[in-house]
Design a protein around this motif. Structure first.
Motif, PDB file in Angstrom:
ATOM      1  N   ASP A  90       0.778  -1.274  -0.102  1.00 56.96           N
ATOM      2  CA  ASP A  90       0.077   0.009  -0.173  1.00 56.96           C
ATOM      3  C   ASP A  90       1.017   1.277  -0.121  1.00 56.96           C
ATOM      4  N   VAL A  91       1.480   1.582  -1.177  1.00 57.74           N
ATOM      5  CA  VAL A  91       2.538   2.674  -1.225  1.00 57.74           C
ATOM      6  C   VAL A  91       1.776   3.883  -1.934  1.00 57.74           C
ATOM      7  N   MET A  92       1.995   5.166  -1.263  1.00 51.77           N
ATOM      8  CA  MET A  92       1.777   6.371  -1.961  1.00 51.77           C
ATOM      9  C   MET A  92       2.805   6.705  -2.705  1.00 51.77           C
ATOM     10  N   ILE A  93       2.570   7.596  -3.936  1.00 52.05           N
ATOM     11  CA  ILE A  93       3.591   8.107  -4.757  1.00 52.05           C
ATOM     12  C   ILE A  93       3.375   9.524  -4.914  1.00 52.05           C
ATOM     13  N   GLY A  94       4.283  10.129  -4.687  1.00 50.21           N
ATOM     14  CA  GLY A  94       4.319  11.506  -4.991  1.00 50.21           C
ATOM     15  C   GLY A  94       5.589  11.936  -6.263  1.00 50.21           C
ATOM     16  N   VAL A  95       5.112  12.625  -7.024  1.00 51.05           N
ATOM     17  CA  VAL A  95       6.249  12.995  -7.984  1.00 51.05           C
ATOM     18  C   VAL A  95       6.164  14.555  -8.006  1.00 51.05           C
ATOM     19  N   TYR A  96       7.412  15.066  -7.954  1.00 50.13           N
ATOM     20  CA  TYR A  96       7.641  16.431  -7.993  1.00 50.13           C
ATOM     21  C   TYR A  96       8.867  16.846  -9.339  1.00 50.13           C
ATOM     22  N   THR A  97       8.817  17.905  -9.682  1.00 52.31           N
ATOM     23  CA  THR A  97       9.717  18.426 -10.498  1.00 52.31           C
ATOM     24  C   THR A  97      10.433  19.455  -9.834  1.00 52.31           C
ATOM     25  N   SER A  98      11.736  19.505  -9.989  1.00 49.41           N
ATOM     26  CA  SER A  98      12.695  20.338  -9.437  1.00 49.41           C
ATOM     27  C   SER A  98      13.675  21.164 -10.358  1.00 49.41           C
ATOM     28  N   THR A  99      14.089  22.159 -10.036  1.00 51.95           N
ATOM     29  CA  THR A  99      14.767  22.975 -11.332  1.00 51.95           C
ATOM     30  C   THR A  99      16.377  22.782 -10.699  1.00 51.95           C
ATOM     31  N   THR A 100      16.584  21.910  -9.520  1.00 51.48           N
ATOM     32  CA  THR A 100      17.993  21.590  -9.549  1.00 51.48           C
ATOM     33  C   THR A 100      18.178  20.385 -10.116  1.00 51.48           C
ATOM     34  N   SER A 101      19.433  20.285 -10.367  1.00 54.69           N
ATOM     35  CA  SER A 101      20.106  19.204 -11.192  1.00 54.69           C
ATOM     36  C   SER A 101      19.722  17.983 -10.289  1.00 54.69           C
ATOM     37  N   PRO A 102      19.775  16.655 -11.141  1.00 57.50           N
ATOM     38  CA  PRO A 102      19.592  15.393 -10.258  1.00 57.50           C
ATOM     39  C   PRO A 102      20.418  15.299  -9.015  1.00 57.50           C
ATOM     40  N   ARG A 103      21.716  15.504  -9.349  1.00 52.81           N
ATOM     41  CA  ARG A 103      22.820  15.391  -8.437  1.00 52.81           C
ATOM     42  C   ARG A 103      22.535  16.213  -7.317  1.00 52.81           C
ATOM     43  N   ASP A 104      22.164  17.604  -7.305  1.00 50.03           N
ATOM     44  CA  ASP A 104      21.944  18.473  -6.323  1.00 50.03           C
ATOM     45  C   ASP A 104      20.680  17.967  -5.501  1.00 50.03           C
ATOM     46  N   ALA A 105      19.643  17.564  -6.185  1.00 50.51           N
ATOM     47  CA  ALA A 105      18.269  17.001  -5.523  1.00 50.51           C
ATOM     48  C   ALA A 105      18.774  15.924  -4.827  1.00 50.51           C
ATOM     49  N   PHE A 106      19.531  14.853  -5.286  1.00 49.55           N
ATOM     50  CA  PHE A 106      19.940  13.928  -4.424  1.00 49.55           C
ATOM     51  C   PHE A 106      20.991  13.959  -3.090  1.00 49.55           C
ATOM     52  N   ASP A 107      21.695  15.340  -3.561  1.00 47.38           N
ATOM     53  CA  ASP A 107      22.377  15.624  -2.415  1.00 47.38           C
ATOM     54  C   ASP A 107      21.664  16.243  -1.271  1.00 47.38           C
ATOM     55  N   PHE A 108      20.642  17.074  -1.604  1.00 48.09           N
ATOM     56  CA  PHE A 108      19.467  17.452  -0.704  1.00 48.09           C
ATOM     57  C   PHE A 108      19.185  16.598   0.272  1.00 48.09           C
ATOM     58  N   TYR A 109      18.861  15.164  -0.117  1.00 43.70           N
ATOM     59  CA  TYR A 109      18.420  14.175   0.902  1.00 43.70           C
ATOM     60  C   TYR A 109      19.718  13.681   1.638  1.00 43.70           C
ATOM     61  N   THR A 110      20.860  13.414   0.906  1.00 46.92           N
ATOM     62  CA  THR A 110      21.725  12.667   1.666  1.00 46.92           C
ATOM     63  C   THR A 110      22.742  13.621   2.584  1.00 46.92           C
TER      64      THR A 110
END
Length: 172
Positions: A90-110
């Motif tokens: 029972d999984v909810m999925i949210g999709v966002y677009t971001s103006t940041t690069s994929p690496r910067d978005a990943f680094d935001f979380y890590t």
């Protein structure tokens, strides 16, 4: 549910999110009649997977009950929602677009000191960067996939409501 079972939907969604720019084309329909032809898009996609049917709607709205406090990189906006339901998921999925690069978005979380990252994987550089991670702590049961898209990146968030302990919205 074991970890392998939880990652299979994430793998499916990662593959789907790589083709997210094509979703609108998959849901397009033409209207013909006495006037000029117009094209509309329902921007939805359903895929049968071994875990159940994954359904995404790229209508700009997050799913009902989406956590109000879920962190996203600056410059991110909701792109849509989805779900994966069967007897064991029972999984909810949210999709966002971001103006940041994929690496910067990943680094935001890590690199976010307010988040507990249990596992992280990434591959590629620049416009080919793809990353996925699993969160623990207050966001246990949550996985994030970051892929290139548009002028920045797509952030696909999978939340197992039975595992997450975040504040959720209520709809009336």
């Amino acid at each position: 549910m074991n970890r392998t079972t939880r990652l299979r939907p994430l793998t499916v969604l990662c593959a789907l999110s790589l083709g997210i720019g094509v979703f609108a084309a998959c849901g397009s329909s033409s209207k013909s009649g006495s006037g000029p032809s117009t094209t509309t898009s329902n921007r939805s996609l359903s895929v049968d997977t071994p875990e159940g049917q994954a359904t995404l709607a790229l209508n700009g709205a997050l799913p009902p009950g989406w956590p109000t406090d879920f962190p996203v990189p600056d410059g991110s906006t909701p792109k849509g929602s989805g779900s994966l339901n069967n007897d064991t998921h029972d999984v909810m999925i949210g999709v966002y677009t971001s103006t940041t690069s994929p690496r910067d978005a990943f680094d935001f979380y890590t690199s976010n000191p307010n988040l507990t990252v249990k596992t992280k994987r990434s591959v590629g550089i620049g416009s080919t960067f793809v990353g996925q991670l699993e969160l623990g702590g207050a966001h246990a049961g949550t996985s994030v996939v970051v892929v290139p898209g548009g002028d920045g990146s797509y952030v696909v968030v999978l939340i197992n409501p039975g595992s997450a302990s975040t504040t959720t919205t209520t709809s009336t």
